[in-house]
Design a protein around this motif. Structure first.
Motif, PDB file in Angstrom:
ATOM      1  N   LYS A 237      49.009  39.471  30.993  1.00 56.67           N
ATOM      2  CA  LYS A 237      49.468  40.660  31.573  1.00 56.67           C
ATOM      3  C   LYS A 237      50.023  41.985  30.179  1.00 56.67           C
ATOM      4  O   LYS A 237      51.048  41.716  29.673  1.00 56.67           O
TER       5      LYS A 237
ATOM      6  N   ARG B 268      36.539  35.109  34.897  1.00 60.81           N
ATOM      7  CA  ARG B 268      37.547  35.735  34.036  1.00 60.81           C
ATOM      8  C   ARG B 268      36.539  37.636  33.299  1.00 60.81           C
ATOM      9  O   ARG B 268      35.535  37.060  33.021  1.00 60.81           O
ATOM     10  N   PRO B 269      37.275  38.136  33.532  1.00 64.81           N
ATOM     11  CA  PRO B 269      36.436  39.490  33.615  1.00 64.81           C
ATOM     12  C   PRO B 269      36.378  39.455  32.563  1.00 64.81           C
ATOM     13  O   PRO B 269      37.158  39.640  31.294  1.00 64.81           O
ATOM     14  N   GLY B 270      35.261  40.382  31.825  1.00 64.25           N
ATOM     15  CA  GLY B 270      34.998  41.187  30.779  1.00 64.25           C
ATOM     16  C   GLY B 270      35.387  42.565  30.938  1.00 64.25           C
ATOM     17  O   GLY B 270      35.196  43.335  31.641  1.00 64.25           O
ATOM     18  N   LEU B 271      35.000  43.101  29.603  1.00 69.52           N
ATOM     19  CA  LEU B 271      35.090  44.757  29.761  1.00 69.52           C
ATOM     20  C   LEU B 271      33.608  45.155  30.196  1.00 69.52           C
ATOM     21  O   LEU B 271      33.630  47.137  30.919  1.00 69.52           O
TER      22      LEU B 271
ATOM     23  N   ALA C 247      38.891  45.107  34.824  1.00 65.18           N
ATOM     24  CA  ALA C 247      38.988  43.804  34.689  1.00 65.18           C
ATOM     25  C   ALA C 247      40.720  43.442  34.799  1.00 65.18           C
ATOM     26  O   ALA C 247      40.398  42.173  35.870  1.00 65.18           O
ATOM     27  N   MET C 248      41.694  44.322  34.916  1.00 69.10           N
ATOM     28  CA  MET C 248      43.016  43.448  35.399  1.00 69.10           C
ATOM     29  C   MET C 248      43.072  43.278  37.275  1.00 69.10           C
ATOM     30  O   MET C 248      42.836  42.641  37.058  1.00 69.10           O
TER      31      MET C 248
ATOM     32  N   PRO D 212      46.794  33.201  29.036  1.00 70.30           N
ATOM     33  CA  PRO D 212      48.530  33.375  29.661  1.00 70.30           C
ATOM     34  C   PRO D 212      49.086  32.380  29.991  1.00 70.30           C
ATOM     35  O   PRO D 212      50.107  32.005  30.374  1.00 70.30           O
ATOM     36  N   GLU D 213      47.962  31.224  30.227  1.00 72.38           N
ATOM     37  CA  GLU D 213      48.633  29.559  30.197  1.00 72.38           C
ATOM     38  C   GLU D 213      49.983  29.454  29.270  1.00 72.38           C
ATOM     39  O   GLU D 213      50.336  28.323  29.164  1.00 72.38           O
TER      40      GLU D 213
ATOM     41  N   TYR E 200      52.426  34.857  28.193  1.00 72.82           N
ATOM     42  CA  TYR E 200      52.202  35.302  29.342  1.00 72.82           C
ATOM     43  C   TYR E 200      51.364  36.700  29.353  1.00 72.82           C
ATOM     44  O   TYR E 200      50.682  36.770  29.189  1.00 72.82           O
TER      45      TYR E 200
ATOM     46  N   ASN F 281      41.898  39.291  29.354  1.00 68.53           N
ATOM     47  CA  ASN F 281      41.532  40.500  30.592  1.00 68.53           C
ATOM     48  C   ASN F 281      42.689  39.007  31.528  1.00 68.53           C
ATOM     49  O   ASN F 281      42.888  40.306  32.321  1.00 68.53           O
ATOM     50  N   HIS F 282      43.145  38.327  31.530  1.00 65.00           N
ATOM     51  CA  HIS F 282      43.560  37.738  32.780  1.00 65.00           C
ATOM     52  C   HIS F 282      45.326  37.855  32.020  1.00 65.00           C
ATOM     53  O   HIS F 282      46.186  36.899  32.745  1.00 65.00           O
TER      54      HIS F 282
ATOM     55  N   LEU G 221      48.675  31.715  37.419  1.00 65.82           N
ATOM     56  CA  LEU G 221      47.863  31.931  36.130  1.00 65.82           C
ATOM     57  C   LEU G 221      48.632  31.400  34.928  1.00 65.82           C
ATOM     58  O   LEU G 221      47.498  31.020  33.818  1.00 65.82           O
ATOM     59  N   LYS G 222      49.658  31.358  34.978  1.00 71.98           N
ATOM     60  CA  LYS G 222      50.609  30.192  34.313  1.00 71.98           C
ATOM     61  C   LYS G 222      50.131  28.759  34.252  1.00 71.98           C
ATOM     62  O   LYS G 222      50.492  27.605  33.217  1.00 71.98           O
TER      63      LYS G 222
ATOM     64  N   ARG H 209      41.112  26.989  41.391  1.00 71.39           N
ATOM     65  CA  ARG H 209      40.452  26.717  39.866  1.00 71.39           C
ATOM     66  C   ARG H 209      39.191  25.999  40.261  1.00 71.39           C
ATOM     67  O   ARG H 209      39.399  25.480  41.808  1.00 71.39           O
TER      68      ARG H 209
ATOM     69  N   ASP I  34      36.871  46.312  21.747  1.00 71.62           N
ATOM     70  CA  ASP I  34      35.786  45.597  21.846  1.00 71.62           C
ATOM     71  C   ASP I  34      35.639  44.144  22.053  1.00 71.62           C
ATOM     72  O   ASP I  34      34.140  44.632  21.343  1.00 71.62           O
TER      73      ASP I  34
ATOM     74  N   LEU J 208      39.276  33.858  38.498  1.00 75.99           N
ATOM     75  CA  LEU J 208      39.894  34.792  37.952  1.00 75.99           C
ATOM     76  C   LEU J 208      39.494  36.078  38.431  1.00 75.99           C
ATOM     77  O   LEU J 208      39.437  37.409  37.570  1.00 75.99           O
TER      78      LEU J 208
ATOM     79  N   ASP K 220      51.111  35.341  39.668  1.00 75.44           N
ATOM     80  CA  ASP K 220      51.294  34.759  38.392  1.00 75.44           C
ATOM     81  C   ASP K 220      51.137  33.129  37.975  1.00 75.44           C
ATOM     82  O   ASP K 220      51.534  33.049  37.005  1.00 75.44           O
TER      83      ASP K 220
ATOM     84  N   GLN L  36      39.933  41.268  24.093  1.00 78.93           N
ATOM     85  CA  GLN L  36      39.893  42.519  22.935  1.00 78.93           C
ATOM     86  C   GLN L  36      40.823  41.927  22.200  1.00 78.93           C
ATOM     87  O   GLN L  36      41.715  41.895  22.177  1.00 78.93           O
TER      88      GLN L  36
ATOM     89  N   ASN M  49      34.743  37.679  24.701  1.00 81.78           N
ATOM     90  CA  ASN M  49      34.734  38.357  25.999  1.00 81.78           C
ATOM     91  C   ASN M  49      36.082  38.553  26.271  1.00 81.78           C
ATOM     92  O   ASN M  49      37.091  38.487  26.852  1.00 81.78           O
TER      93      ASN M  49
ATOM     94  N   SER N 177      55.007  30.538  28.013  1.00 83.39           N
ATOM     95  CA  SER N 177      54.094  29.776  29.159  1.00 83.39           C
ATOM     96  C   SER N 177      54.136  28.633  28.525  1.00 83.39           C
ATOM     97  O   SER N 177      53.529  27.612  29.843  1.00 83.39           O
TER      98      SER N 177
ATOM     99  N   VAL O 132      41.332  40.424  38.596  1.00 82.07           N
ATOM    100  CA  VAL O 132      42.372  39.605  38.249  1.00 82.07           C
ATOM    101  C   VAL O 132      43.449  39.341  39.223  1.00 82.07           C
ATOM    102  O   VAL O 132      43.864  38.442  40.144  1.00 82.07           O
ATOM    103  N   PHE O 133      44.067  40.598  38.983  1.00 82.68           N
ATOM    104  CA  PHE O 133      45.297  40.735  39.663  1.00 82.68           C
ATOM    105  C   PHE O 133      45.291  40.725  41.008  1.00 82.68           C
ATOM    106  O   PHE O 133      46.247  41.379  42.131  1.00 82.68           O
TER     107      PHE O 133
ATOM    108  N   HIS P  24      38.889  47.727  30.977  1.00 85.09           N
ATOM    109  CA  HIS P  24      39.875  47.612  31.319  1.00 85.09           C
ATOM    110  C   HIS P  24      40.412  47.924  32.303  1.00 85.09           C
ATOM    111  O   HIS P  24      41.297  46.442  32.638  1.00 85.09           O
TER     112      HIS P  24
END
Lengths: 459, 292
Positions: A370, B227-230, B100-101, A332-333, A336, A367-368, B132-133, B204, A398, B167, B129, A405, A403, A29, B104-105, B97
């Motif tokens: 995939k 942006r989320p953490g755990l 967190a995902m 992810p930028e 990805y 976490n952002h 994020l990119k 953003r 963790d 995010l 998508d 993994q 922040n 990406s 975001v999604f 996790h």
């Protein structure tokens, strides 16, 4: 120099070596964001085909950032061995790939040729390799380095113990240190990323690490990963440092964004050799990662893999003990998903070894992206098979400060057992002495961090 | 004086009572177990306070380590199954996790946007998508979208406030209903006028720049998911700038971050944000130059 080919009868032509290098990359990406990526899969393969036919001399003569403009280019080019380069300059990139993979060619042969390679050549051959090629070729090359102990010996896998804490509270850092050592982590280095880059904070943590290391007689290295100028001040104040850490980039402009240049790194290394606490001679620790140049607009329209190769070309001058690609850290930028992260990890590891540096990988993700922990575990197993010198280990994967993994403390032993590897020799002897490991297996005591404590707290 | 016979009787009675007590407890527990299995109830693993958990088998100094563990949120003292995690540790990690995902999604619900009487616009990103990119697209709008914003909003506001998913949609869902009225109330107390609020999808931080320009806002303020953490997926940030310009340096923005129930609660953060905005209007500047 031919920058044109046909594929299925269709003509693909490119304007420059830099464009060919960019478009020959596997999908990332970050290259799409930088607009250096191929527009189609077919164009990607056409670029790989053109690249495979380029001579190593073509690649040397067309660095992605000009020699006059950039000190990283100058370090890479000036440090090449001209005799060895002269022997191979008329090889094509494809011939270099096949020579590396040849049954008769050993690691020592590759290490010699490595001295005649520029970072663009290393990037080129990497782009021509499949994932298994990258594993197979990297496996041939052993790079050892010595600080207090020797990293990189065949059959070993080391871990950096990373006990980060959201506020640098030493009471919260030390239990992470204890847990890590109890799982056989920390033979590469005990290294913390500080939240607060202040000199006194860095000194304080270093002193605690040094005390713990000496008290328990642990054969390893310590580091607090502040900015290098902060660490230099700490050492001048008398803080114990085994090696200096710094993030680096593959262009002068990228290093400017990190607040460093070749002069400062040179000065730091001299200081570490003079005032550091370790045996040496390898007293530097660098971190890198595909995409960091683009994130500071310092990529000079080159792709992220080539810029990453140039980091290793720069690192090599300073004979580092550790170089670590933080492969999925910046998001992810740039990479990805799990597929891109795994590919980048294998590429960086191979490129580091081909550059002749002691290479480790932080198999990690944000976490952002995939991806998930399963991809981290897969990459770790692949890299262990490729002879990677070390990984980063954090509690249960963790990192509560950064922040993100990464691999977990537990992964060290599982990967070592699955692949048939051991910790660094001196460190394994220490684990035995502590009753944490026997015949390469964890004992029932392993994983109990409270062995470093008594009922009143720290022993 | 109590004689021996009496004493024996008393002791026997007490023992009898105790036994009854014990058996009653045992019955209670059995009833509870039965009820639990009847309801098929499995405990919520995310309710466990990890700081108080210690799963190591036969540890040398449990209490001493638990005491140290109070000082960190790192997942320590987790024990092992062979060289791998215990199942509970593995599942808790995956659960955190997952939150967190999902933050975001997934998207901010239309329900929330309707409930708060907001209208919704998108940046140039077509989907998550691409968002994020392509961080560059998440700060730009089409001419049509800017015209829509311009038509629906009050022009030249002292303060323009809007929300963006950023995010973490979860952060917006968890905090917006509390923080927006708190900021509004704070600003009204200072007689500062707020423009028309709205919601930006795929936004953003720098999306504030074209918005501030389009509406000619003095102060522009975006409430955006971090942006989320755990540890939490609910953390919101508020970025503010005075006279925001396209391509302005980060150092011209002020941020209040870590807004969530276990960080700075939304209501408290709202009051703080109102104070920062007031300071910006008074000093006609923001970022590092702002004296607060």
């Amino acid at each position: 120099m031919n920058l044109k080919t046909r594929l299925f009868g269709e003509v693909f032509s490119f304007d420059s070596v830099k464009e060919v290098l960019g478009k020959a990359n596997e999908e990332k990406s970050g290259d799409q964001l930088a607009k250096t990526a191929a527009e189609s899969v077919t164009e990607r393969i056409a670029a790989k085909t053109v690249l495979s036919n380029l001579l190593l001399a073509d690649l040397r003569n067309h660095p992605v950032v000009p020699y006059e403009e950039d000190e990283v280019t100058r370090v890479i080019q000036d440090d090449m061995n001209e005799k060895i380069y002269a022997e191979i300059k008329n090889w094509t990139a494809a011939e270099l790939r096949e020579w590396i993979l040849d049954d008769k060619i050993r690691g020592s042969d590759i290490k010699r040729i490595s001295r005649g390679l520029s970072s663009e050549m290393i990037a080129a051959v990497t782009k021509l390799m499949s994932d298994l090629d990258l594993i197979y070729a990297a496996k041939k090359i052993n790079i050892t380095a010595h600080c207090n102990t020797t990293i990189g010996r065949e059959g070993t896998l080391a871990m950096r113990l990373q006990p980060n804490h959201p506020t640098d509270d030493i009471d919260g850092i030390m239990p992470s240190v204890m847990e890590g050592f109890s799982y056989g982590n920390g033979d590469a280095v005990l290294g913390l990323n500080p939240v607060n880059d202040g000199v006194s904070n860095v000194e304080n943590i270093l002193k605690h690490f040094d005390e713990f290391k000496n008290k328990w007689e642990i054969p390893t290295q310590i580091s607090v990963l502040a900015h290098i100028s902060t660490q230099m001040k700490a050492v001048k104040n008398g803080a114990p440092i085994d090696m200096f850490f710094q993030s680096i980039a593959g262009s002068e402009k990228g290093n400017e964004a990190f607040g460093v240049d070749v002069e400062l790194l040179t000065e730091a290394r001299e200081l570490a050799l003079k005032e550091g606490t370790s045996a040496g001679p390898n007293v530097m620790y660098f971190e890198t990662g595909q995409g960091s140049e683009l994130s500071s607009d310092a990529h000079h329209s080159a792709d992220q893999l080539t810029m990453e190769a140039r980091c290793y070309g720069l690192a090599k001058r300073f004979e580092p003990f550790l170089v670590n690609t933080v492969v999925g850290f910046i998001g992810p930028e740039y990479l990805y998903d799990g597929k891109q992260m795994i590919r980048a990890g294998l590429e960086d590891h191979f490129m580091g070894k081909l550059s002749g540096i002691s290479m480790g990988v932080d198999c990690c993700y944000t976490n952002h992206m995939k991806t998930d922990q399963n991809d981290v575990e897969k990459l770790a197993v692949l890299l262990a098979n490729a002879g990677c010198n070390y990984f980063i280990g954090v509690p249960v994967g963790d990192d509560v400060m950064l922040n993100y993994q990464a691999a977990g403390y537990h992964d060290a032993q599982a990967v070592r057992e699955v692949v048939g590897l051991r910790p660094i020799r001196e460190f394994e002897e220490w684990l035995k002495k502590m009753g944490l490991m026997k015949n390469g297996r964890l004992t029932s005591k392993a994983g109990d961090p409270s062995i470093f404590l008594n009922s009143n707290g720290v022993k | 004086m109590i004689n021996e016979k009496d004493l024996t009787e008393i002791v026997e009675r007490v023992i009898e009572e105790l036994e009854k007590e014990e058996s009653r407890e045992a019955v209670d527990q059995a009833v509870k177990r039965e009820a639990k299995s009847n309801n098929d109830e499995i405990v919520d693993i995310t309710d466990v306070d990890l700081k108080k958990q210690f799963l190591v088998d036969n540890p040398e100094n449990r209490e001493a380590f638990l005491k140290l563990k109070e000082s960190t949120s790192a997942r320590l003292g987790v024990g092992r199954a062979g060289p791998r995690y215990k199942t509970e540790t593995l599942l808790r990690f995956r659960a955190d996790h997952a939150a967190a995902m999902d933050a975001v999604f997934t998207d901010v619900s239309d329900q929330l946007i309707d409930d708060m009487n907001l209208f919704k616009v998108k940046t140039l990103c077509r989907d998550k998508d691409e968002y994020l990119k392509r961080p560059d697209l998440g700060k730009k709008f089409s001419d049509e979208t800017l015209a829509e914003i311009s038509n629906k909003c009050e022009k030249n506001p002292q303060v323009q406030i809007y929300a963006a998913d950023g995010l973490s949609s979860t952060a917006v869902e968890a905090n917006l209903k509390d923080i927006f009225p708190a900021i509004k109330q704070g600003l009204e107390g200072y007689n500062i006028k707020i423009g028309t609020p709205f919601f930006v999808q795929y936004g953003r931080v720098a999306s504030m720049e074209p918005i501030a320009k389009c509406l000619n806002a003095k102060v522009c303020c975006v409430l955006i998911g971090e942006r989320p953490g755990l540890a939490t997926a609910e953390s919101l940030s508020c970025y503010m700038a005075y006279d925001a310009e396209i391509g302005m340096p980060e150092s011209k923005r002020n941020v209040i971050s870590n807004i969530h129930a276990d960080g700075t609660p939304a209501v408290e953060a709202g009051a703080h944000i109102a104070d920062v905005i007031k300071a910006m209007l008074e000093q006609k500047t923001s970022g590092l130059d702002l004296d607060i």
